[in-house]
Scaffold this active site. Structure first.
Site, short mmCIF file in Angstrom:
data_model
loop_
_atom_site.label_atom_id
_atom_site.label_comp_id
_atom_site.label_asym_id
_atom_site.label_seq_id
_atom_site.Cartn_x
_atom_site.Cartn_y
_atom_site.Cartn_z
N ASN A 80 0.80 -1.22 0.00
CA ASN A 80 0.00 0.00 0.00
C ASN A 80 0.84 1.28 0.00
OD1 ASN A 80 -2.44 1.76 0.82
ND2 ASN A 80 -0.99 2.03 2.51
N TYR B 261 3.35 9.82 -11.14
CA TYR B 261 2.36 9.07 -10.35
C TYR B 261 1.52 8.11 -11.21
CZ TYR B 261 -1.23 8.02 -6.91
OH TYR B 261 -2.10 7.35 -6.07
N LYS C 217 1.50 3.91 -11.40
CA LYS C 217 0.32 3.09 -11.13
C LYS C 217 -0.06 2.22 -12.34
CE LYS C 217 -0.26 4.42 -6.85
NZ LYS C 217 0.00 3.50 -5.73
#
Ligand code: NAD
Length: 246
Positions: free
Chosen positions: A89, A154, A158
């Site tokens: 996470n 970012y 992902k």
């Protein structure tokens, strides 16, 4: 859901989505181990959880140092004898136009959001193969579906999380190890709480379910994917975003 006798490791468990995930697994009887970036924040989170009668252990390995990750997993494994669920996470985000992003900044986001997942997943796989079962869960983002207009590192990271999830799911399925990801939309963590109301209100208007996500929404998705109820689900990136991705 019953995670009794299951050992669950949550990286980035000191706050936000990770902390809520720690609580959710604990409430469902798991033995939970929290990872954070620093001794101070890990100890603080563990102490605060104690005041809520949640008794768990915390570690702070450098997730980008394979040997350190290996050593901590070894310690956990020798104590409990198994590692059942890994929730990757920990993650950081990035802002600004590409001209303002330094190469080192791009590298550091890829280091935590992608390379660290390689390290923890590689070590966990070793134990899960020995056990003949296991679950690896990754934290993606709604921006992994369509990118974002600034902070290129970012969404890039992902998209890579999704790639790692789908590929490892295929590689590890024959070993009874399931690999899935959750792709949260805007979620009510410290980062979002610090934004002005004038910014949040119009954002909510664009979300079909007309609210931002709560950390528990994401934690619930992790619980489900880790549970036996999801025993035939692998290689999935589950959107938990109120349909904000569309
Ligand atoms: P947060 O900033 O509240 O928490 C991040 C966690 O990561 C903390 O526990 C921190 O200790 C850990 N961390 C940060 N840097 C680290 C490092 N160098 N080494 C080890 N651990 C480190 O974030 P959050 O909002 O709870 O996000 C958690 C995950 O969810 C991230 O992967 C993030 O990309 C993803 N996500 C969040 C949102 C959102 O709106 N909050 C949306 C989509 C995806």
């Amino acid at each position: 859901m019953d995670f009794e006798n299951k050992v669950v490791i949550v990286t980035g468990g000191t706050r936000g989505i990770g902390l809520e995930t720690v609580k959710a697994f604990y409430e469902n009887k798991a033995t939970v181990i929290l990872f954070g970036s620093r001794e101070e924040t890990v100890n603080k989170a563990v102490e605060e959880l104690k005041t809520e009668n949640i008794n768990i252990e915390g570690y702070y390995p450098n997730l980008n140092n394979y040997e350190e990750v290996e050593k901590v997993f070894q310690e956990i494994h020798s104590k409990y004898g198994h590692i059942d669920v890994l929730v990757n996470n920990a993650g950081i985000s990035q802002k600004g136009p590409i001209e303002n992003i330094k190469a080192e900044e791009f590298e550091s986001i890829m280091n935590l959001n992608v390379n660290a997942l390689f390290n923890t997943s590689k070590v966990a796989t070793k134990y899960m193969k020995e056990q003949g079962k296991g679950v690896i869960l990754n934290t993606s983002s709604m921006v992994s579906k369509y990118g974002q207009p600034s902070g290129v590192g970012y969404p890039t990271s992902k998209f890579a999380v999704n790639g790692l999830t789908l590929s490892l799911a295929r590689e590890l399925a024959p070993f009874n190890i399931r690999v899935n990801a959750v792709a949260p939309g805007i979620t009510n963590t410290d980062m979002v709480k610090s934004l002005p109301k004038e910014m949040i209100t119009p954002l909510i208007e664009t979300i079909p379910l007309k609210r931002i996500g709560e950390p528990r929404d994401i934690a619930n998705a992790f619980l489900f994917l880790a549970s036996d109820m999801a025993s035939y689900i692998t290689g999935v990136v589950l959107s938990v975003d109120g349909l904000a991705r569309s």
